[in-house]
Write a protein that holds these residues in place. Structure first.
Motif, PDB file in Angstrom:
ATOM      1  N   UNK A  36     -70.002  37.077  71.216  1.00  0.00           N
ATOM      2  CA  UNK A  36     -69.505  38.407  70.896  1.00  0.00           C
ATOM      3  C   UNK A  36     -68.982  38.456  69.469  1.00  0.00           C
ATOM      4  N   UNK A  37     -69.244  39.558  68.794  1.00  0.00           N
ATOM      5  CA  UNK A  37     -68.689  39.825  67.476  1.00  0.00           C
ATOM      6  C   UNK A  37     -67.521  40.793  67.673  1.00  0.00           C
ATOM      7  N   UNK A  38     -66.325  40.401  67.240  1.00  0.00           N
ATOM      8  CA  UNK A  38     -65.128  41.207  67.492  1.00  0.00           C
ATOM      9  C   UNK A  38     -64.947  42.290  66.430  1.00  0.00           C
ATOM     10  N   UNK A  39     -64.275  43.370  66.816  1.00  0.00           N
ATOM     11  CA  UNK A  39     -64.172  44.569  65.985  1.00  0.00           C
ATOM     12  C   UNK A  39     -63.030  44.542  64.983  1.00  0.00           C
ATOM     13  N   UNK A  40     -62.139  43.581  65.064  1.00  0.00           N
ATOM     14  CA  UNK A  40     -61.030  43.556  64.121  1.00  0.00           C
ATOM     15  C   UNK A  40     -60.062  42.427  64.403  1.00  0.00           C
ATOM     16  N   UNK A  41     -59.051  42.369  63.544  1.00  0.00           N
ATOM     17  CA  UNK A  41     -57.970  41.392  63.673  1.00  0.00           C
ATOM     18  C   UNK A  41     -56.664  42.173  63.656  1.00  0.00           C
ATOM     19  N   UNK A  42     -55.789  41.877  64.596  1.00  0.00           N
ATOM     20  CA  UNK A  42     -54.436  42.428  64.605  1.00  0.00           C
ATOM     21  C   UNK A  42     -53.489  41.244  64.450  1.00  0.00           C
ATOM     22  N   UNK A  43     -52.578  41.341  63.480  1.00  0.00           N
ATOM     23  CA  UNK A  43     -51.583  40.289  63.276  1.00  0.00           C
ATOM     24  C   UNK A  43     -50.216  40.882  63.570  1.00  0.00           C
ATOM     25  N   UNK A  44     -49.442  40.155  64.385  1.00  0.00           N
ATOM     26  CA  UNK A  44     -48.111  40.599  64.789  1.00  0.00           C
ATOM     27  C   UNK A  44     -47.089  39.531  64.426  1.00  0.00           C
ATOM     28  N   UNK A  45     -46.056  39.948  63.708  1.00  0.00           N
ATOM     29  CA  UNK A  45     -44.956  39.031  63.396  1.00  0.00           C
ATOM     30  C   UNK A  45     -44.012  38.954  64.591  1.00  0.00           C
ATOM     31  N   UNK A  46     -43.604  37.727  64.906  1.00  0.00           N
ATOM     32  CA  UNK A  46     -42.543  37.502  65.878  1.00  0.00           C
ATOM     33  C   UNK A  46     -41.864  36.189  65.498  1.00  0.00           C
ATOM     34  N   UNK A  47     -41.056  35.659  66.335  1.00  0.00           N
ATOM     35  CA  UNK A  47     -40.367  34.405  66.019  1.00  0.00           C
ATOM     36  C   UNK A  47     -41.032  33.204  66.688  1.00  0.00           C
ATOM     37  N   UNK A  48     -42.221  33.405  67.237  1.00  0.00           N
ATOM     38  CA  UNK A  48     -42.841  32.377  68.043  1.00  0.00           C
ATOM     39  C   UNK A  48     -43.852  31.507  67.325  1.00  0.00           C
ATOM     40  N   UNK A  49     -44.509  30.704  68.157  1.00  0.00           N
ATOM     41  CA  UNK A  49     -45.582  29.822  67.713  1.00  0.00           C
ATOM     42  C   UNK A  49     -46.847  30.633  67.451  1.00  0.00           C
ATOM     43  N   UNK A  50     -47.799  30.036  66.760  1.00  0.00           N
ATOM     44  CA  UNK A  50     -49.095  30.677  66.534  1.00  0.00           C
ATOM     45  C   UNK A  50     -49.774  30.870  67.886  1.00  0.00           C
ATOM     46  N   UNK A  51     -50.273  32.075  68.085  1.00  0.00           N
ATOM     47  CA  UNK A  51     -50.993  32.367  69.318  1.00  0.00           C
ATOM     48  C   UNK A  51     -52.188  33.258  68.984  1.00  0.00           C
ATOM     49  N   UNK A  52     -53.399  32.736  69.235  1.00  0.00           N
ATOM     50  CA  UNK A  52     -54.626  33.510  69.095  1.00  0.00           C
ATOM     51  C   UNK A  52     -55.062  33.957  70.480  1.00  0.00           C
ATOM     52  N   UNK A  53     -55.385  35.235  70.622  1.00  0.00           N
ATOM     53  CA  UNK A  53     -55.919  35.756  71.873  1.00  0.00           C
ATOM     54  C   UNK A  53     -56.882  36.894  71.530  1.00  0.00           C
ATOM     55  N   UNK A  54     -57.585  37.383  72.536  1.00  0.00           N
ATOM     56  CA  UNK A  54     -58.479  38.523  72.347  1.00  0.00           C
ATOM     57  C   UNK A  54     -58.034  39.619  73.302  1.00  0.00           C
ATOM     58  N   UNK A  55     -57.875  40.822  72.756  1.00  0.00           N
ATOM     59  CA  UNK A  55     -57.481  41.980  73.548  1.00  0.00           C
ATOM     60  C   UNK A  55     -58.385  43.139  73.166  1.00  0.00           C
ATOM     61  N   UNK A  56     -59.193  43.586  74.098  1.00  0.00           N
ATOM     62  CA  UNK A  56     -60.060  44.747  73.891  1.00  0.00           C
ATOM     63  C   UNK A  56     -60.926  44.594  72.635  1.00  0.00           C
ATOM     64  N   UNK A  57     -61.609  43.459  72.518  1.00  0.00           N
ATOM     65  CA  UNK A  57     -62.534  43.150  71.425  1.00  0.00           C
ATOM     66  C   UNK A  57     -61.862  43.034  70.061  1.00  0.00           C
ATOM     67  N   UNK A  58     -60.564  42.756  70.056  1.00  0.00           N
ATOM     68  CA  UNK A  58     -59.800  42.547  68.832  1.00  0.00           C
ATOM     69  C   UNK A  58     -59.168  41.154  68.910  1.00  0.00           C
TER      70      UNK A  58
END
Length: 135
Positions: free
Chosen positions: A56-78
């Motif tokens: 699958x080719x994903x439609x975008x990247x969303x980056x969210x700042x928080x205080x946690x560890x690096x976490x990569x996931x896929x949500x609704x093709x993003x």
């Protein structure tokens, strides 16, 4: 814009790929975001590319700042990347945007191996790839 690919088999993984200029642009956008007061950013990707050999080719990247560890996931093709500013910067600095321009192809793995204290246990494995692809 970069291409973000996803394999959905039992070894689910992400591949972020682009040429040097595209990876440098992504790096610069992430660095600017990390130093801003914004908590989220959406980045467009080239979703119309063939995902082969991925699924699958994903439609975008969303980056969210928080205080946690690096976490990569896929949500609704993003592709969703979350983590502390320090860890988001670790990702940006691992993008292969500054290698020799004569290099035709380069890839590296950006995952828990070597960064065990920086990654969430359930984060997807990620490959960062530089190759000559059309803009």
């Amino acid at each position: 814009m970069v291409v973000v690919l996803r394999s959905s088999d039992r070894n689910e993984a992400i591949c972020i790929q682009g040429n040097l200029d595209q990876l440098k642009e992504l790096h610069d956008v992430i660095v600017a975001f990390a130093s801003s007061n914004s908590t989220n950013i959406d980045i467009a990707t080239l979703a119309d590319r063939s995902p082969a050999p991925y699924d699958q080719s994903l439609a975008g990247i969303k980056i969210r700042k928080n205080e946690g560890l690096i976490h990569f996931s896929v949500d609704d093709e993003i592709l969703v990347l979350s983590g502390s500013v320090e860890r988001i910067m670790l990702f940006a600095e691992n993008l292969p945007y500054d290698i020799d321009r004569d290099t035709e192809h380069y890839h590296c793995h950006f995952d828990r191996v070597g960064h065990e204290s920086d990654f969430a246990a359930n984060s997807l494995d990620t490959v960062l790839m530089m190759k000559n692809i059309p803009s």
